[in-house]
Write an enzyme that holds these catalytic residues in place. Structure first.
Site, mmCIF file in Angstrom:
data_model
loop_
_atom_site.group_PDB
_atom_site.id
_atom_site.type_symbol
_atom_site.label_atom_id
_atom_site.label_comp_id
_atom_site.label_asym_id
_atom_site.label_seq_id
_atom_site.Cartn_x
_atom_site.Cartn_y
_atom_site.Cartn_z
ATOM 1 N N ASN A 63 53.399 53.103 31.446
ATOM 2 C CA ASN A 63 51.932 52.998 31.444
ATOM 3 C C ASN A 63 51.409 52.349 30.164
ATOM 4 O OD1 ASN A 63 52.319 54.351 33.796
ATOM 5 N ND2 ASN A 63 51.300 56.255 33.160
ATOM 6 N N THR A 105 16.713 15.308 37.177
ATOM 7 C CA THR A 105 16.529 16.700 37.589
ATOM 8 C C THR A 105 16.444 16.648 39.109
ATOM 9 O OG1 THR A 105 14.118 16.624 37.584
ATOM 10 C CG2 THR A 105 15.171 17.212 35.502
ATOM 11 N N HIS A 106 16.886 17.692 39.767
ATOM 12 C CA HIS A 106 16.929 17.704 41.243
ATOM 13 C C HIS A 106 17.709 16.502 41.783
ATOM 14 C CE1 HIS A 106 13.590 20.690 41.123
ATOM 15 N NE2 HIS A 106 13.199 19.952 40.113
ATOM 16 N N SER A 121 43.979 6.975 50.127
ATOM 17 C CA SER A 121 43.875 7.554 51.465
ATOM 18 C C SER A 121 45.048 7.067 52.298
ATOM 19 C CB SER A 121 42.561 7.125 52.110
ATOM 20 O OG SER A 121 42.657 7.203 53.524
ATOM 21 N N LYS A 131 40.466 3.054 49.689
ATOM 22 C CA LYS A 131 39.930 4.267 49.080
ATOM 23 C C LYS A 131 40.530 4.582 47.712
ATOM 24 C CE LYS A 131 37.411 7.015 50.351
ATOM 25 N NZ LYS A 131 37.448 8.096 51.348
ATOM 26 N N ASN A 158 40.053 8.032 45.538
ATOM 27 C CA ASN A 158 39.370 9.322 45.653
ATOM 28 C C ASN A 158 39.432 10.148 44.366
ATOM 29 O OD1 ASN A 158 38.642 8.902 48.344
ATOM 30 N ND2 ASN A 158 40.610 9.671 49.091
ATOM 31 N N GLU A 166 37.591 16.993 42.321
ATOM 32 C CA GLU A 166 37.336 17.893 43.456
ATOM 33 C C GLU A 166 38.159 19.171 43.353
ATOM 34 O OE1 GLU A 166 36.306 14.824 47.057
ATOM 35 O OE2 GLU A 166 38.342 14.853 46.309
ATOM 36 N N TYR A 182 46.327 56.388 34.240
ATOM 37 C CA TYR A 182 47.029 55.368 35.000
ATOM 38 C C TYR A 182 47.037 55.746 36.475
ATOM 39 C CZ TYR A 182 50.381 52.081 36.851
ATOM 40 O OH TYR A 182 50.960 51.106 37.603
ATOM 41 N N LYS A 195 47.456 42.313 37.750
ATOM 42 C CA LYS A 195 48.219 41.213 37.155
ATOM 43 C C LYS A 195 48.159 39.872 37.879
ATOM 44 C CE LYS A 195 51.505 44.292 36.370
ATOM 45 N NZ LYS A 195 50.592 45.423 36.067
HETATM 46 N N1 ARG Z 1 54.715 48.053 37.562
HETATM 47 C C1 ARG Z 1 53.735 48.976 37.081
HETATM 48 C C2 ARG Z 1 52.370 48.265 36.893
HETATM 49 O O1 ARG Z 1 52.362 47.115 36.958
HETATM 50 C C3 ARG Z 1 54.150 49.516 35.775
HETATM 51 C C4 ARG Z 1 53.642 50.877 35.516
HETATM 52 C C5 ARG Z 1 54.224 51.830 36.460
HETATM 53 N N2 ARG Z 1 53.890 53.150 36.099
HETATM 54 C C6 ARG Z 1 54.048 54.164 36.951
HETATM 55 N N3 ARG Z 1 53.715 55.328 36.518
HETATM 56 N N4 ARG Z 1 54.543 53.992 38.138
HETATM 57 O O2 ARG Z 1 51.363 48.875 36.715
#
Ligand code: ARG
Length: 472
Positions: free
Chosen positions: A114, A159-160, A281, A287, A289, A294, A321, A329
């Site tokens: 954690n 503008t606009h 294209s 073309k 592009n 974009e 946690y 992530k």
């Molecule tokens: N892979 C977990 C995460 O990304 C790590 C922490 C896991 N902790 C736990 N008490 N299971 O959060």
């Protein structure tokens, strides 16, 4: 594989996890990106365990040696996570056990995944934010260089999306630098709050072992250890704040992208993209592009989505946690990787585009863009603005009906519309005069734009120094 998989929590469990749980739970396929940062944390943790008397000198030496060796093996690809490794922490513990046997198991004392994962993600982001700032600096630099090349080129200011008043094209280019400068400022400010180290919080309550969170924080380049172990493992503000900064950058890039799409169109013809930054294209041979622009515009969607996604995950979570936090992530990694992908392409596009200065200059006064200048001249001569606005409005309509521009009018025609329109009003009916007159602070006059350019150059140097700075 014949050997049982490494698991960090097997003690009280009789059977292994179900296939469905294992598949849901596994994060190593994306959190492997944290490996270098997890190893940094492990080194720092090994040193405090040693100082606390929990590792002998010899054990510390072996531990650090194995961590270095593991890092090498990760770098070369010789050590890879397997499908049986639940996450990056599990994989690296396996690597350590393979190298050290039971000594490898000592490193987990006093820390938990954690506090580890919260630390790793901060380290990853602080490192990558500096890379993002470097790429932003390149884009700022490309825009500034184009502004310098086209310093005194007049352009239709809009503008606009309608012709409004002439501006210097350099002024417009620099108007795209300021938001990027604010983005960098935001990331630097973010970094101050991100510079707090969760390691030492353990699972949630801190440690009974005589560890030294302050020393760990310092070794890892943080300003201080977290003040509250429960907050330390729960806090993902730094991730959400980063995602806001990333989304804001995305929005700025989308506006720049949209302008480039317009500028490159047949209707505008303000710029010609370099072949290296344009696409063709498959069916229409003629073309060219603006795909880079974009894609930059389009990527804003996912950046905004990641921010909303994480905030939604965090909303209503109890301390401390919770496994929901594993969802922090992928959005963060994708935001980082998206910016590192888009920014160099945009910088290249801007740096290599050719500006059609003739077209810009020719069209700058079109659409009666000097109407405000004329009205303001009348105001300087004592005519109330309300009346001046009316007079010039009538003149515009007169011109439209007779298919004429301001410059085509005879003295008689001017006088017919209003007695205020004496022949000498023509003195303000030129683009250069209009530009030169806008010399109040922040305006588009050549002097002000030159000052702005010099100030931005100095600011960008400061940005570059921060990105490559050794303060982290
Ligand atoms: N892979 C977990 C995460 O990304 C790590 C922490 C896991 N902790 C736990 N008490 N299971 O959060």
């Amino acid at each position: 594989m014949s050997k049982a998989p490494t698991r960090l929590w097997g003690g009280r469990f009789e059977g292994g996890p179900s296939e469905a749980l294992a598949r849901l739970s596994v994060s190593v396929q994306f959190d492997w990106r944290l490996a270098p940062y997890d190893l940094m944390g492990s080194r720092a943790h090994a040193r405090v365990l040693h100082r606390a008397g929990l590792l002998t000198d010899e054990e510390l030496t072996r531990m650090l040696g194995a961590l270095d060796d593991l890092e090498q093996a990760c770098r070369s690809g010789e050590f890879r996570p397997t499908v049986a490794d639940e996450d990056v922490h599990t994989a690296l513990e396996r690597g350590l056990l393979e190298r050290l046997g039971s000594l490898g198991g000592k490193l987990r004392a006093g820390r938990s995944r954690n506090d580890q994962v919260a630390t790793d993600l901060r380290l990853y982001l602080r490192d990558h934010v500096r890379q993002i700032v470097s790429r932003l600096v390149e884009l700022e630099t490309a825009l500034i260089a184009q502004a310098e090349h086209n310093l005194d080129v007049a352009a239709p200011g809009m503008t606009h999306l309608q012709h409004a008043q002439p501006v210097l094209f350099s002024h417009q280019l620099l108007a795209h630098v300021h938001p990027l400068a604010r983005d960098i400022d935001r990331l630097r400010d973010w970094d101050k709050r991100a510079a707090i180290c969760p390691l030492g919080a353990g699972a949630l309550a801190g440690s009974s072992l005589p560890l030294d969170p302050k020393a760990v924080a310092e070794e890892l380049g943080f300003d201080a250890p977290a003040a509250n172990s429960m907050d330390a493992v729960s806090d993902r503000d730094f991730a959400a704040e980063f995602l806001f900064a990333a989304a804001m950058i995305g929005v700025h890039l989308s506006r720049l992208g949209e302008e480039i799409v317009l500028w490159a169109s047949q209707e505008f013809r303000w710029i010609e993209m370099d072949d290296a930054y344009a696409t063709g294209s498959s069916i229409m041979p003629q073309k060219k592009n603006p795909d880079v622009a974009e894609l930059a515009r389009g990527k804003a969607g996912r950046l905004i989505g990641h921010l909303v996604g994480l905030l939604t995950t965090l909303k209503g979570l109890p301390l401390t946690y919770n496994r929901d936090l594993q969802e922090d992530k992928e959005g963060v990694f994708d935001a980082v990787e998206t910016l590192l992908l888009v920014l160099p392409a945009m910088s290249g596009l801007i740096a290599t585009m050719r500006v059609n200065t003739e077209r810009l200059e020719d069209t700058a006064p079109e659409g009666f863009a000097l109407a405000t200048d004329l009205a303001e001249l009348l105001v300087r001569r004592g005519v109330p603005f309300r009346e001046a606005h009316e007079v010039v409005g009538h003149l515009v309509v007169w011109c439209q009906v007779h298919d004429k521009d301001f410059g085509d009018l005879t003295d008689e025609e001017l006088a017919k519309v209003s007695p205020h329109l004496t022949p000498d009003v023509r003195e303000v009916l030129n683009v250069q005069g209009a530009l030169a007159s806008r010399k109040a602070h922040g305006g588009t006059s050549p002097e002000r734009v030159r000052e702005q350019l010099a100030e931005l150059r100095a600011l960008v140097n400061e940005h570059a120094a921060w990105a490559s700075g050794s303060d982290f």
